[in-house]
Design an enzyme around this catalytic site. Structure first.
Site, PDB file in Angstrom:
ATOM      1  N   THR A   1       1.137  -1.087  -0.091  1.00  0.00           N
ATOM      2  CA  THR A   1       0.004  -0.195   0.131  1.00  0.00           C
ATOM      3  C   THR A   1       0.666   1.317  -0.146  1.00  0.00           C
ATOM      4  O   THR A   1       2.094   0.508   0.254  1.00  0.00           O
ATOM      5  CB  THR A   1      -0.883  -0.193   1.256  1.00  0.00           C
ATOM      6  OG1 THR A   1       0.163   0.080   2.411  1.00  0.00           O
ATOM      7  CG2 THR A   1      -1.859  -1.288   1.592  1.00  0.00           C
ATOM      8  N   CYS A   2       0.522   2.158  -0.110  1.00  0.00           N
ATOM      9  CA  CYS A   2       1.213   3.440   0.297  1.00  0.00           C
ATOM     10  C   CYS A   2       1.717   3.463   1.578  1.00  0.00           C
ATOM     11  O   CYS A   2       2.902   4.160   1.062  1.00  0.00           O
ATOM     12  CB  CYS A   2      -0.193   4.838  -0.085  1.00  0.00           C
ATOM     13  SG  CYS A   2      -1.240   5.017   1.429  1.00  0.00           S
TER      14      CYS A   2
ATOM     15  N   ARG B   1       2.730   0.863   3.528  1.00  0.00           N
ATOM     16  CA  ARG B   1       4.236   0.260   3.712  1.00  0.00           C
ATOM     17  C   ARG B   1       3.825  -1.048   2.146  1.00  0.00           C
ATOM     18  O   ARG B   1       3.038  -1.036   1.596  1.00  0.00           O
ATOM     19  CB  ARG B   1       3.044  -1.309   4.917  1.00  0.00           C
ATOM     20  CG  ARG B   1       2.135  -1.085   5.033  1.00  0.00           C
ATOM     21  CD  ARG B   1       1.455  -2.251   6.201  1.00  0.00           C
ATOM     22  NE  ARG B   1       0.658  -1.115   6.291  1.00  0.00           N
ATOM     23  CZ  ARG B   1       0.962  -1.144   7.769  1.00  0.00           C
ATOM     24  NH1 ARG B   1       2.060  -1.664   8.638  1.00  0.00           N
ATOM     25  NH2 ARG B   1      -0.042  -0.161   8.726  1.00  0.00           N
TER      26      ARG B   1
ATOM     27  N   HIS C   1       1.311  -9.188  14.231  1.00  0.00           N
ATOM     28  CA  HIS C   1       2.029  -7.467  13.953  1.00  0.00           C
ATOM     29  C   HIS C   1       0.683  -7.858  12.686  1.00  0.00           C
ATOM     30  O   HIS C   1      -0.050  -6.292  12.541  1.00  0.00           O
ATOM     31  CB  HIS C   1       3.686  -7.855  13.303  1.00  0.00           C
ATOM     32  CG  HIS C   1       2.919  -6.714  11.930  1.00  0.00           C
ATOM     33  ND1 HIS C   1       3.581  -5.004  12.206  1.00  0.00           N
ATOM     34  CD2 HIS C   1       3.489  -6.650  10.714  1.00  0.00           C
ATOM     35  CE1 HIS C   1       3.909  -4.701  11.089  1.00  0.00           C
ATOM     36  NE2 HIS C   1       3.541  -5.404  10.331  1.00  0.00           N
TER      37      HIS C   1
ATOM     38  N   GLU D   1      -7.839   3.364  10.852  1.00  0.00           N
ATOM     39  CA  GLU D   1      -8.652   3.590  10.142  1.00  0.00           C
ATOM     40  C   GLU D   1      -9.741   2.370   9.722  1.00  0.00           C
ATOM     41  O   GLU D   1      -8.198   1.062   9.531  1.00  0.00           O
ATOM     42  CB  GLU D   1      -7.538   4.216   9.462  1.00  0.00           C
ATOM     43  CG  GLU D   1      -6.316   3.223   8.627  1.00  0.00           C
ATOM     44  CD  GLU D   1      -6.542   2.699   7.503  1.00  0.00           C
ATOM     45  OE1 GLU D   1      -7.071   2.417   6.741  1.00  0.00           O
ATOM     46  OE2 GLU D   1      -5.835   2.055   7.426  1.00  0.00           O
ATOM     47  N   PRO D   2     -10.076   2.805   8.311  1.00  0.00           N
ATOM     48  CA  PRO D   2     -10.885   1.259   8.732  1.00  0.00           C
ATOM     49  C   PRO D   2     -10.559   0.447   6.813  1.00  0.00           C
ATOM     50  O   PRO D   2     -10.888  -0.710   6.417  1.00  0.00           O
ATOM     51  CB  PRO D   2     -12.530   1.114   8.094  1.00  0.00           C
ATOM     52  CG  PRO D   2     -12.561   3.024   7.572  1.00  0.00           C
ATOM     53  CD  PRO D   2     -11.286   3.115   8.787  1.00  0.00           C
TER      54      PRO D   2
ATOM     55  N   GLN E   1      -7.630  -3.878   2.186  1.00  0.00           N
ATOM     56  CA  GLN E   1      -6.321  -4.333   1.701  1.00  0.00           C
ATOM     57  C   GLN E   1      -5.111  -5.140   2.131  1.00  0.00           C
ATOM     58  O   GLN E   1      -4.738  -5.836   1.144  1.00  0.00           O
ATOM     59  CB  GLN E   1      -4.985  -3.176   1.881  1.00  0.00           C
ATOM     60  CG  GLN E   1      -5.470  -1.627   1.032  1.00  0.00           C
ATOM     61  CD  GLN E   1      -4.908  -0.617   1.628  1.00  0.00           C
ATOM     62  OE1 GLN E   1      -4.827  -0.747   2.737  1.00  0.00           O
ATOM     63  NE2 GLN E   1      -4.826   0.263   1.128  1.00  0.00           N
TER      64      GLN E   1
ATOM     65  N   ALA F   1      -9.916  20.308  -5.133  1.00  0.00           N
ATOM     66  CA  ALA F   1      -9.883  18.907  -5.819  1.00  0.00           C
ATOM     67  C   ALA F   1      -9.224  18.265  -5.404  1.00  0.00           C
ATOM     68  O   ALA F   1      -8.466  16.641  -6.353  1.00  0.00           O
ATOM     69  CB  ALA F   1      -9.847  19.102  -7.442  1.00  0.00           C
TER      70      ALA F   1
ATOM     71  N   THR G   1      -7.709  15.634   0.078  1.00  0.00           N
ATOM     72  CA  THR G   1      -9.010  16.327   0.850  1.00  0.00           C
ATOM     73  C   THR G   1     -10.465  16.059   1.045  1.00  0.00           C
ATOM     74  O   THR G   1     -11.279  15.566   1.570  1.00  0.00           O
ATOM     75  CB  THR G   1      -8.569  17.171   1.787  1.00  0.00           C
ATOM     76  OG1 THR G   1      -6.704  17.322   2.812  1.00  0.00           O
ATOM     77  CG2 THR G   1      -9.172  17.925   3.317  1.00  0.00           C
ATOM     78  N   ILE G   2      -9.818  16.952  -0.158  1.00  0.00           N
ATOM     79  CA  ILE G   2     -11.781  17.205  -0.625  1.00  0.00           C
ATOM     80  C   ILE G   2     -11.894  15.477  -1.869  1.00  0.00           C
ATOM     81  O   ILE G   2     -13.499  15.868  -1.187  1.00  0.00           O
ATOM     82  CB  ILE G   2     -12.328  18.232  -1.805  1.00  0.00           C
ATOM     83  CG1 ILE G   2     -11.497  19.861  -1.280  1.00  0.00           C
ATOM     84  CG2 ILE G   2     -13.062  18.441  -2.528  1.00  0.00           C
ATOM     85  CD1 ILE G   2     -12.763  20.353  -0.570  1.00  0.00           C
TER      86      ILE G   2
END
Length: 420
Positions: free
Chosen positions: A49-50, A52, A101, A116-117, A122, A192, A195-196
Site C-alpha cells: 500500500t502507500c 507499507r 503484527h 482507519e478501516p 487491503q 479537488a 482532502t476534498i
C-alpha cells in the site's frame, strides 16, 4: 517451519523508500512467483500500500535466519536496490510477533491514522491475490482466517473506528449535527485534492446526492465530479453557485481567501437567509474570518476540527488497549491450532509406518498361503512378527528410560499404551 514478516512501513521508512519497494498490480503476480522460488520459502503473500510493503512468509531450513536474510536480499534485488540502502529501514518479525503484527495491521492498530478501516480491505485483497497466485499453504491460509476474525471482533466490540480522526471525516461528522437528512442538501466542494476527494466520498456515503465541485483546474474537477456523480465548475463561477449550497467545504492551496464576506452575504440574500454550514480546511484560509460575523452562517476552521480529532483520537487510544488484549487471545488461538498440527502429523506418520509393516507381512503371508503352507502356521507367524515389530521401538525406549531413571517418560508410555 516458522512464520516471518519482513518489510517497511510509514514508521520505519520515508516515502522515498516506500515508493521504491512498492509492488504495482502489473508486477504482483511475478513477484509472488519469484518469492516462492526462493530457497526455504514454502508459502508467501505480499501486502503493498502507500504506507507499507510487507512480506508474509512461511520458511524452513536449518538456518532460518539465513532464509530471512535471503528474503531481504530478494526484496532489494527485485526493486534494483542495494541491501545496504534498504536494510536500515526494514523490520523483521517471526513467530508470535509476526502473527501479532499481521493481526494489528488488519485491525488498524499499526496504521498512520489509528483505527482507519481501509487497511482491512487491503489485507483482504492481499489474501485474495495470493490465493489466485497459489502461493498460500495451510499455515498462511489459516493465519489469514484468524486475522480476519480478530479484526472483525476489534471493529465490532471496541470503539476503535467509531470516532472520526481525519479532517475530512470530522467535517462531515460535524455536519451531521446540523442536517438531519443529507439526501436533501446541496454541497459545494472547493478544491479537488486528496482532502476534498475524501470528503466527497464520506458525503456520498452519508447519502448526499447533490454535489458541486469547484476547482481552478476544471479538468481535475470534472474527473472527481464524474466519480462522484457531481457537477464541476471553475472557481470564477462561485458567485453564481454559492447560493445553491447548504454546505461548503473548502480546501485549496490558494494564498488568499476565495470566499469573502461580501460574496457570502450576497448568497445568503439569495437564499432568503436559509443558513449555510461552512468548513474551511485550508491553510492559509480559503474563507475570510469576517464571514463568521454573518448571521445564519456556521463557519468552522481546521483548528475547530483539530479539537474534535484530538478528542476522538484519545477515545481511540483507549479502545486500542482493549483491542490489543483481544489480539493477544487470537494469537494464542492460532498458536494452539498450529501446535495441534504437530499431533496430526505425528499420528499420520505413526499410522503410515505401521501400515507399511502390516502390508509387508500380509504380502509375505499371502505368498506362503499361495504356495500351500499351513494356514494356521502362516497366520501364527505373521501375528508374532507383527507383534515384535510393533513393540520393538517402544521396548527400546522403555529400556533406555529405565537405565536413565527417566520415570516421567515411563509414565508417559504407560499412558500412551493404556497400561494400568
Amino acid at each position: 517451519m516458522i512464520i516471518v514478516v519482513l518489510g517497511v512501513n510509514h514508521q520505519t521508512a520515508p516515502v522515498e523508500i516506500r515508493e521504491r519497494v512498492a509492488f504495482g498490480p502489473d508486477i504482483l503476480q511475478q513477484a509472488h512467483q519469484s518469492l516462492l522460488e526462493q530457497r526455504g520459502v514454502r508459502e508467501c503473500a505480499i501486502l503493498s500500500t502507500c504506507n507499507r510493503t510487507e512480506i508474509y512468509a512461511v520458511i524452513e531450513g536449518s538456518a532460518e535466519s539465513d532464509v530471512e536474510t535471503a528474503l531481504a536480499n530478494w526484496l532489494a534485488s527485485f526493486h534494483s536496490l542495494g541491501l545496504d540502502s534498504l536494510s536500515p529501514y526494514l523490520f523483521r518479525y517471526r513467530e508470535d510477533e509476526a502473527i501479532k503484527h499481521m493481526m494489528r495491521v488488519a485491525s488498524g492498530l499499526d496504521s498512520m491514522v489509528l483505527g482507519e478501516p481501509q487497511i482491512l480491505g487491503q489485507v483482504k485483497d492481499c489474501w485474495q491475490q495470493a490465493s489466485e497466485f497459489k502461493t498460500l499453504g495451510r499455515w498462511l491460509k489459516q493465519l489469514f482466517r484468524h486475522t480476519f476474525t480478530a479484526a472483525k471482533q476489534v471493529r465490532t466490540d471496541t470503539d476503535i473506528g467509531t470516532n472520526p480522526v481525519s479532517v475530512a471525516f470530522a467535517a462531515v461528522d460535524m455536519a451531521r449535527h446540523i442536517f438531519s437528512d443529507f439526501s436533501q442538501i446541496t454541497v459545494l466542494l472547493i478544491g479537488a485534492g486528496e482532502t476534498i476527494e475524501l470528503a466527497a466520498k464520506h458525503l456520498k456515503a452519508k447519502g448526499v446526492s447533490k454535489m458541486i465541485i469547484a476547482n481552478r483546474t476544471v479538468k481535475r474537477a470534472e474527473t472527481l465530479a464524474k466519480e462522484m456523480s457531481a457537477e464541476a465548475i471553475a472557481l470564477d463561477a462561485l458567485p453564481d453557485y454559492l447560493a445553491k449550497a447548504d454546505m461548503v467545504v473548502s480546501s485549496t492551496a490558494a494564498p488568499l481567501p476565495i470566499l469573502g464576506k461580501g460574496m457570502v452575504e450576497q448568497a445568503l440574500k439569495q437564499r432568503r437567509r436559509q443558513p449555510m454550514f461552512m468548513v474551511d480546511i485550508a491553510v492559509p484560509r480559503d474563507i475570510e474570518s469576517q464571514v463568521n460575523e454573518l448571521e445564519d452562517v456556521y463557519l468552522y476552521t481546521v483548528d475547530d476540527l483539530r479539537e474534535v480529532i484530538q478528542d476522538n483520537l484519545s477515545s481511540r487510544r483507549q479502545a486500542a488497549v482493549q483491542a490489543e488484549e483481544m489480539i493477544g487471545l487470537h494469537v494464542q488461538t492460532f498458536l494452539s491450532w498450529r501446535r495441534s498440527l504437530d499431533a496430526v502429523d505425528t499420528i499420520c506418520a505413526y499410522r503410515q509406518e505401521h501400515e507399511q509393516l502390516r502390508d509387508a507381512e500380509l504380502k509375505q503371508a499371502m505368498a506362503l498361503l499361495a504356495a500351500g503352507a499351513d494356514p494356521v502356521k502362516v497366520l501364527s507367524q505373521m501375528a508374532n512378527r507383527l507383534t515384535n515389530k510393533f513393540l520393538h521401538q517402544p521396548t527400546l525406549c522403555l529400556r533406555d528410560a529405565a537405565a536413565q531413571q527417566d520415570y516421567e517418560l515411563i509414565s508417559q508410555l504407560r499412558n500412551i499404551y493404556g497400561i494400568q
